[in-house]
Write an enzyme that holds these catalytic residues in place. Sequence first.
Site, PDB file in Angstrom:
ATOM      1  N   SER A  45      32.125  53.349  66.380  1.00  0.00           N
ATOM      2  CA  SER A  45      30.904  53.547  67.173  1.00  0.00           C
ATOM      3  C   SER A  45      31.081  53.139  68.622  1.00  0.00           C
ATOM      4  O   SER A  45      30.547  53.778  69.531  1.00  0.00           O
ATOM      5  CB  SER A  45      29.749  52.758  66.557  1.00  0.00           C
ATOM      6  OG  SER A  45      29.456  53.218  65.257  1.00  0.00           O
ATOM      7  N   GLU A  66      29.464  38.997  64.503  1.00  0.00           N
ATOM      8  CA  GLU A  66      29.610  39.045  65.962  1.00  0.00           C
ATOM      9  C   GLU A  66      29.826  37.669  66.573  1.00  0.00           C
ATOM     10  O   GLU A  66      30.640  37.506  67.495  1.00  0.00           O
ATOM     11  CB  GLU A  66      28.373  39.694  66.595  1.00  0.00           C
ATOM     12  CG  GLU A  66      28.253  41.192  66.372  1.00  0.00           C
ATOM     13  CD  GLU A  66      27.628  41.549  65.038  1.00  0.00           C
ATOM     14  OE1 GLU A  66      27.517  42.754  64.746  1.00  0.00           O
ATOM     15  OE2 GLU A  66      27.251  40.618  64.292  1.00  0.00           O
ATOM     16  N   PHE A  91      23.535  43.173  70.207  1.00  0.00           N
ATOM     17  CA  PHE A  91      24.224  42.144  69.438  1.00  0.00           C
ATOM     18  C   PHE A  91      25.031  41.224  70.353  1.00  0.00           C
ATOM     19  O   PHE A  91      25.115  40.016  70.128  1.00  0.00           O
ATOM     20  CB  PHE A  91      25.158  42.774  68.406  1.00  0.00           C
ATOM     21  CG  PHE A  91      24.472  43.692  67.427  1.00  0.00           C
ATOM     22  CD1 PHE A  91      23.143  43.503  67.078  1.00  0.00           C
ATOM     23  CD2 PHE A  91      25.164  44.746  66.858  1.00  0.00           C
ATOM     24  CE1 PHE A  91      22.507  44.351  66.182  1.00  0.00           C
ATOM     25  CE2 PHE A  91      24.535  45.601  65.963  1.00  0.00           C
ATOM     26  CZ  PHE A  91      23.208  45.406  65.614  1.00  0.00           C
ATOM     27  N   HIS A 117      25.891  51.111  73.640  1.00  0.00           N
ATOM     28  CA  HIS A 117      24.556  51.452  73.123  1.00  0.00           C
ATOM     29  C   HIS A 117      23.481  50.654  73.867  1.00  0.00           C
ATOM     30  O   HIS A 117      22.530  50.140  73.283  1.00  0.00           O
ATOM     31  CB  HIS A 117      24.461  51.191  71.618  1.00  0.00           C
ATOM     32  CG  HIS A 117      25.397  52.033  70.796  1.00  0.00           C
ATOM     33  ND1 HIS A 117      26.769  51.943  70.902  1.00  0.00           N
ATOM     34  CD2 HIS A 117      25.149  52.977  69.842  1.00  0.00           C
ATOM     35  CE1 HIS A 117      27.334  52.782  70.056  1.00  0.00           C
ATOM     36  NE2 HIS A 117      26.381  53.434  69.415  1.00  0.00           N
ATOM     37  N   ARG A 175      25.323  54.727  74.792  1.00  0.00           N
ATOM     38  CA  ARG A 175      25.857  55.285  73.547  1.00  0.00           C
ATOM     39  C   ARG A 175      26.355  56.708  73.736  1.00  0.00           C
ATOM     40  O   ARG A 175      27.391  57.086  73.231  1.00  0.00           O
ATOM     41  CB  ARG A 175      24.761  55.288  72.477  1.00  0.00           C
ATOM     42  CG  ARG A 175      25.129  56.084  71.224  1.00  0.00           C
ATOM     43  CD  ARG A 175      23.968  56.128  70.236  1.00  0.00           C
ATOM     44  NE  ARG A 175      24.329  56.835  69.020  1.00  0.00           N
ATOM     45  CZ  ARG A 175      24.008  58.087  68.746  1.00  0.00           C
ATOM     46  NH1 ARG A 175      23.308  58.782  69.631  1.00  0.00           N
ATOM     47  NH2 ARG A 175      24.375  58.650  67.613  1.00  0.00           N
TER      48      ARG A 175
END
Length: 339
Positions: A45, A66, A91, A117, A175
Amino acid sequence: MAGGISYTALESTELSTAEIYGQTLVELGKEHPEIVGLTADLGGSTKIGAFGKVYPDRFFNVGIAEQNMFGIAAGMAKAGLVPFLSTFSVFASLRSADQLHTDICYQNVNAKIIATHSGTSFGQAGSTHHAICDLAVVRSMPNITLICPADGVETAEAVIAAYENKGPYYIRINRGFDRVLYGKDYPREYKFEVGKAIEVNPGTDITVIACGSCVFQAYQAAKFLENADGLKVRVLDMHTIKPIDKEAILKAVQDTRRIITVEDHNVIGGLGSAVAEVMAEAGKGCAFTRLGIQDEFAPIGLHEDIMSTLGIDCNGIINAVREAMNKDFEEDDNWDDEV
């Protein structure tokens, strides 16, 4: 610029900003074996997985953890490696805030966070995946450099600069498939320098200061307003949020007396707040508008639809400029009575 970097990937508009980042990191890795990559099970991703395919012995998937990834990266940096770690912006800035603050910024280690993102670019994933607070959180931490590139070309330059300069870096990218701003059709010379804004469009009537995906929208708005209204709209690509280009901001205030900031982020604590701080400390006032997320959670949907709803797309910027031009800052243009 680091030697041997190939920009072939940048010539294609078919690559997303994240894919360009991944390819740039692969190229950097050829000449710099101290570079390592880390992911929290998001290699595909975030596109850092491209580095892992070429250099599997220098790539580490820590799983959905994370906070651990940030701690591991700090340890690697202390050992002389240059870790590049990728996860979603929300995150990197919120879930890992303690580790970013204590393990990386407090120790001032040479770790590079590529936060993907960002903003509302992962719009359909919902509010939990919108990164609308990360600029505010990250720029408040000491020692870190915060960059929000406008497109893939600028992202590549930011990644290279992050390697070439010591200390923590946070690079905030989207993203999806960002519009190409600094492509072959860009009419002016492009030069990236950390902490120095780029004047995308010259102007003397009003200044729009933007970052990330909003820079292209501001540029398009400026071109439309020049043709439709005869307005000369200065557009500044404020790619570096910290350290911010105070000189460019104050020059815009002096020259145009009207400032609009545009960001895919909460208007509290982000680009608009950073610009306002510079003006307040200098004792210079102007007609000032902050476009962005107005202290609320953004709606769910496609990124372009969300930007339209928030008024941070081309049409929203056009409307804001027209409204700002109807505001008189002072009856005279004399700066001698300013504090």
